[in-house]
Design a protein around this motif. Sequence first.
Motif, short mmCIF file in Angstrom:
data_model
loop_
_atom_site.label_atom_id
_atom_site.label_comp_id
_atom_site.label_asym_id
_atom_site.label_seq_id
_atom_site.Cartn_x
_atom_site.Cartn_y
_atom_site.Cartn_z
N ALA A 75 0.85 -1.19 0.00
CA ALA A 75 0.00 0.00 0.00
C ALA A 75 0.89 1.24 0.00
O ALA A 75 1.90 1.28 0.70
CB ALA A 75 -0.91 0.01 1.22
N VAL A 76 0.53 2.23 -0.79
CA VAL A 76 1.33 3.45 -0.89
C VAL A 76 0.45 4.67 -0.65
O VAL A 76 -0.61 4.83 -1.27
CB VAL A 76 2.00 3.57 -2.28
CG1 VAL A 76 2.80 4.87 -2.38
CG2 VAL A 76 2.91 2.37 -2.55
N PHE A 77 0.92 5.53 0.26
CA PHE A 77 0.29 6.83 0.49
C PHE A 77 1.02 7.86 -0.39
O PHE A 77 2.18 8.18 -0.14
CB PHE A 77 0.40 7.24 1.95
CG PHE A 77 -0.60 6.56 2.85
CD1 PHE A 77 -1.85 7.14 3.07
CD2 PHE A 77 -0.31 5.35 3.45
CE1 PHE A 77 -2.78 6.52 3.90
CE2 PHE A 77 -1.23 4.72 4.28
CZ PHE A 77 -2.48 5.31 4.50
N ALA A 78 0.34 8.35 -1.41
CA ALA A 78 0.96 9.31 -2.32
C ALA A 78 -0.14 10.01 -3.12
O ALA A 78 -1.26 9.51 -3.23
CB ALA A 78 1.94 8.62 -3.26
N LYS A 79 0.23 11.15 -3.69
CA LYS A 79 -0.70 11.91 -4.52
C LYS A 79 -0.03 12.28 -5.85
O LYS A 79 1.19 12.26 -5.97
CB LYS A 79 -1.14 13.20 -3.81
CG LYS A 79 -2.07 12.99 -2.63
CD LYS A 79 -2.50 14.33 -2.04
CE LYS A 79 -3.53 14.15 -0.91
NZ LYS A 79 -3.95 15.45 -0.33
N GLY A 80 -0.85 12.61 -6.83
CA GLY A 80 -0.34 13.13 -8.10
C GLY A 80 0.60 12.20 -8.82
O GLY A 80 0.34 10.99 -8.95
N ASP A 81 1.73 12.76 -9.28
CA ASP A 81 2.70 11.99 -10.05
C ASP A 81 3.25 10.80 -9.26
O ASP A 81 3.52 9.74 -9.83
CB ASP A 81 3.87 12.89 -10.49
CG ASP A 81 3.45 13.92 -11.53
OD1 ASP A 81 2.36 13.74 -12.11
OD2 ASP A 81 4.20 14.88 -11.75
#
Length: 231
Positions: A75-81
């Motif tokens: 699981a990855v917490f990230a936004k956008g690119d």
Amino acid sequence: MALSKKQKAQAPTVDRDKFYAVDEAISLVKKNATSKFDETVELALNLGVDPRHADQMVRGVVSLPKGTGKDVRVAVFAKGDKADEAKAAGADIVGAEDLMQTIQDGTIDFDRVIATPDMMGVVGRLGKVLGPKGLMPNPKLGTVTMDVKKAVTDAKSGQVEFRVEKAGIVHAGIGKASFPEADIRANFDAFMDAIVRNKPTGAKGKFVKKVSLTSTMGPGVKLDLEGIPGA
């Protein structure tokens, strides 16, 4: 407690009082992994540390050269690119506040959590949920990073986190019983090397005190410490 039929059959193959050379122990573990599923080969270490003291904590990460044989869900917490980068790298779940809400609602369908630094304000709210499960992202373990592609790839390709528990015990899966003996040995050596490299400054006296190997359902095999790094 009465032994099962399988345990009785396995008992004569392992001498409980003997300390085996690594290669012989690996052979025995494979021989006794007779379940219908592919059992995990598990390593247990007893270290000469007291993890209640900060300068005796043993924690780190190691990339096993032959992989773990396990399908690791990331699981990855990230936004956008960075979210797009994580998806392209093979992350199973990618999100931000929505992922936080899913976890708060009780759904934890992953084995590893990675986060970009800017998302730690969100992830921090999950400390009481992820912390006890050993899933909290940590910069020292490479799971809080802007290089999400590398972090996801590493997690998927055989990276194992380890952390000493109470009484100085470390447990880790280092492969599957179906692996060739040479592959299990390569993973064993890599894991032991990582443990020694993470020896804490507060550790006094003998660092590696006991080592044993087993499979998920098989008997434990004690190892002769002769020639084992740090022992």
